[in-house]
Scaffold this motif. Structure first.
Motif, mmCIF file in Angstrom:
data_model
loop_
_atom_site.group_PDB
_atom_site.id
_atom_site.type_symbol
_atom_site.label_atom_id
_atom_site.label_comp_id
_atom_site.label_asym_id
_atom_site.label_seq_id
_atom_site.Cartn_x
_atom_site.Cartn_y
_atom_site.Cartn_z
ATOM 1 N N PHE A 27 0.815 -1.213 0.000
ATOM 2 C CA PHE A 27 0.000 0.000 0.000
ATOM 3 C C PHE A 27 0.854 1.272 0.000
ATOM 4 C CE2 PHE A 27 -2.195 3.415 2.360
ATOM 5 C CZ PHE A 27 -3.209 3.654 1.444
ATOM 6 N N ALA A 28 1.863 1.324 0.858
ATOM 7 C CA ALA A 28 2.708 2.528 0.917
ATOM 8 C C ALA A 28 3.391 2.774 -0.428
ATOM 9 C CB ALA A 28 3.732 2.401 2.036
ATOM 10 N N ASP A 29 3.857 1.718 -1.070
ATOM 11 C CA ASP A 29 4.490 1.874 -2.386
ATOM 12 C C ASP A 29 3.491 2.394 -3.414
ATOM 13 O OD1 ASP A 29 6.949 0.989 -1.476
ATOM 14 O OD2 ASP A 29 6.581 -1.103 -2.040
ATOM 15 N N LEU A 30 2.239 1.914 -3.337
ATOM 16 C CA LEU A 30 1.203 2.383 -4.256
ATOM 17 C C LEU A 30 0.988 3.887 -4.096
ATOM 18 C CD1 LEU A 30 -1.204 2.089 -6.202
ATOM 19 C CD2 LEU A 30 -2.598 1.441 -4.222
ATOM 20 N N VAL A 31 0.934 4.340 -2.850
ATOM 21 C CA VAL A 31 0.731 5.769 -2.594
ATOM 22 C C VAL A 31 1.903 6.579 -3.152
ATOM 23 C CG1 VAL A 31 0.500 7.539 -0.802
ATOM 24 C CG2 VAL A 31 -0.709 5.355 -0.568
ATOM 25 N N ILE A 47 1.304 1.824 13.023
ATOM 26 C CA ILE A 47 2.144 2.983 13.334
ATOM 27 C C ILE A 47 3.339 3.054 12.383
ATOM 28 C CG2 ILE A 47 3.689 3.971 15.075
ATOM 29 C CD1 ILE A 47 1.729 2.909 17.210
ATOM 30 N N ALA A 48 3.955 1.905 12.121
ATOM 31 C CA ALA A 48 5.124 1.885 11.234
ATOM 32 C C ALA A 48 4.746 2.311 9.818
ATOM 33 C CB ALA A 48 5.744 0.489 11.220
ATOM 34 N N ARG A 49 3.627 1.787 9.308
ATOM 35 C CA ARG A 49 3.220 2.129 7.942
ATOM 36 C C ARG A 49 2.803 3.593 7.847
ATOM 37 N NH1 ARG A 49 0.273 -2.575 5.187
ATOM 38 N NH2 ARG A 49 2.391 -3.321 5.535
ATOM 39 N N MET A 50 2.113 4.074 8.871
ATOM 40 C CA MET A 50 1.761 5.496 8.894
ATOM 41 C C MET A 50 3.012 6.362 8.918
ATOM 42 S SD MET A 50 -1.509 5.528 11.501
ATOM 43 C CE MET A 50 -1.671 7.312 11.467
ATOM 44 N N VAL A 83 5.904 5.733 7.553
ATOM 45 C CA VAL A 83 6.481 5.783 6.208
ATOM 46 C C VAL A 83 5.753 6.831 5.367
ATOM 47 C CG1 VAL A 83 6.764 4.482 4.063
ATOM 48 C CG2 VAL A 83 7.303 3.402 6.258
ATOM 49 N N LEU A 84 4.429 6.825 5.427
ATOM 50 C CA LEU A 84 3.636 7.775 4.642
ATOM 51 C C LEU A 84 3.850 9.204 5.129
ATOM 52 C CD1 LEU A 84 0.413 5.597 4.505
ATOM 53 C CD2 LEU A 84 1.864 6.181 2.550
ATOM 54 N N LYS A 85 3.890 9.360 6.445
ATOM 55 C CA LYS A 85 4.088 10.691 7.023
ATOM 56 C C LYS A 85 5.459 11.249 6.629
ATOM 57 C CE LYS A 85 3.372 14.005 10.188
ATOM 58 N NZ LYS A 85 2.286 14.993 10.137
ATOM 59 N N GLU A 86 6.482 10.392 6.662
ATOM 60 C CA GLU A 86 7.834 10.827 6.308
ATOM 61 C C GLU A 86 7.899 11.273 4.847
ATOM 62 O OE1 GLU A 86 12.421 9.105 6.387
ATOM 63 O OE2 GLU A 86 10.838 8.101 7.527
ATOM 64 N N ALA A 87 7.056 10.668 4.017
ATOM 65 C CA ALA A 87 7.003 11.043 2.599
ATOM 66 C C ALA A 87 6.258 12.349 2.381
ATOM 67 C CB ALA A 87 6.349 9.934 1.796
ATOM 68 N N GLY A 88 5.596 12.853 3.429
ATOM 69 C CA GLY A 88 4.910 14.135 3.328
ATOM 70 C C GLY A 88 3.415 14.048 3.196
ATOM 71 N N VAL A 89 2.853 12.821 3.164
ATOM 72 C CA VAL A 89 1.410 12.659 3.026
ATOM 73 C C VAL A 89 0.716 13.113 4.309
ATOM 74 C CG1 VAL A 89 -0.446 10.979 2.653
ATOM 75 C CG2 VAL A 89 1.734 10.726 1.448
ATOM 76 N N THR A 90 -0.422 13.793 4.168
ATOM 77 C CA THR A 90 -1.219 14.219 5.304
ATOM 78 C C THR A 90 -2.091 13.054 5.768
ATOM 79 O OG1 THR A 90 -1.276 16.499 4.496
ATOM 80 C CG2 THR A 90 -2.947 15.874 6.101
#
Length: 233
Positions: A83-87, A118-121, A123-130
């Motif tokens: 999922f994170a890669d898809l985003v 928490i870990a997956r969130m 990754v997304l947060k570090e990429a800048g996603v809200t």
């Protein structure tokens, strides 16, 4: 989605099914089946990619470049290992700013596998996603976890907003959730705002963002852009 000053700050992407016989079908009638069948994965991918493409289109126009699009993410989508890669790929392919994409996560994600969540969130947060928790107060929230979640926003569920003017319990819950968000340094958005009186009370409680029929009903993109053209600059 509207800020405290009444100006539009973004939209929430809502999926509809245009059925050849049944006409316009709302998600309550098909999302559960999509999750059970696994179709939620290609459907969610399409919604995400469509939202990113729209953000790219808006980014090219000064009057819409600051808008965000919120996309709902179901548990089965979020739990998928890719999922994170898809985003990330959707953001990169569209060439957009990651912070213009907001993912609205369901509270039920907090019910199990919280460490993975928490870990997956993260990754997304570090990429800048809200990141936002949708329908806050209705599900599985354990307040002890909130301090660990890399969130940007809580969404106050419409059930607390509906009778906020007449039900003191709903008003107390809304005020408490807004205060909780503020104390954690999070934004808070109230959904289901239908009257100016509701908006004013929420504002007095400290809520800074709103969405609901007071501002606009759900619109297809062409009608949305026509509506946006009528808004003051």
């Amino acid at each position: 989605q509207v800020g405290r000053n009444g100006r539009m700050i973004g939209v929430e992407a809502l999926v509809r099914w245009r059925h050849p016989q049944r006409g316009l079908v709302f998600p309550d009638s098909f999302i559960a089946q999509a999750e059970e069948s696994g179709l939620i994965l290609p459907l969610g991918k399409w919604v995400l990619e469509t939202a990113c493409a729209q953000l790219a289109e808006w980014a090219r126009r000064p009057e819409t470049a600051q808008l965000s699009i919120a996309v709902n993410v179901r548990v089965r989508q979020f739990r998928h290992p890719e999922f994170a890669d898809l985003v990330m790929n959707s953001i990169e392919h569209a060439g957009i700013s990651a912070r213009r994409l907001k993912l609205e996560l369901t509270e039920s994600l907090l019910a199990t596998n919280i460490e993975v969540t928490i870990a997956r969130m993260g990754v997304l947060k570090e990429a800048g996603v809200t990141l936002s928790i949708d329908d806050f107060g209705m599900g599985y929230s354990a307040l002890s976890y909130l301090k660990y979640l890399p969130l940007d926003q809580l969404k106050l569920d419409r059930s607390f907003v509906k009778d906020i003017l007449t039900d003191t319990n709903d008003a107390a819950i809304a005020r408490t959730i807004i205060g909780l968000a503020q104390s954690l340094g999070l934004g808070v958005l109230a959904e289901g705002v239908e009257t100016e009186a509701q908006r004013q009370l929420l504002a007095r409680f400290g809520c800074e963002c709103y969405q609901g029929y007071l501002f606009s009903k759900a619109l297809p993109i062409e009608a949305l852009e026509a509506f946006m053209a009528t808004l003051p600059p």
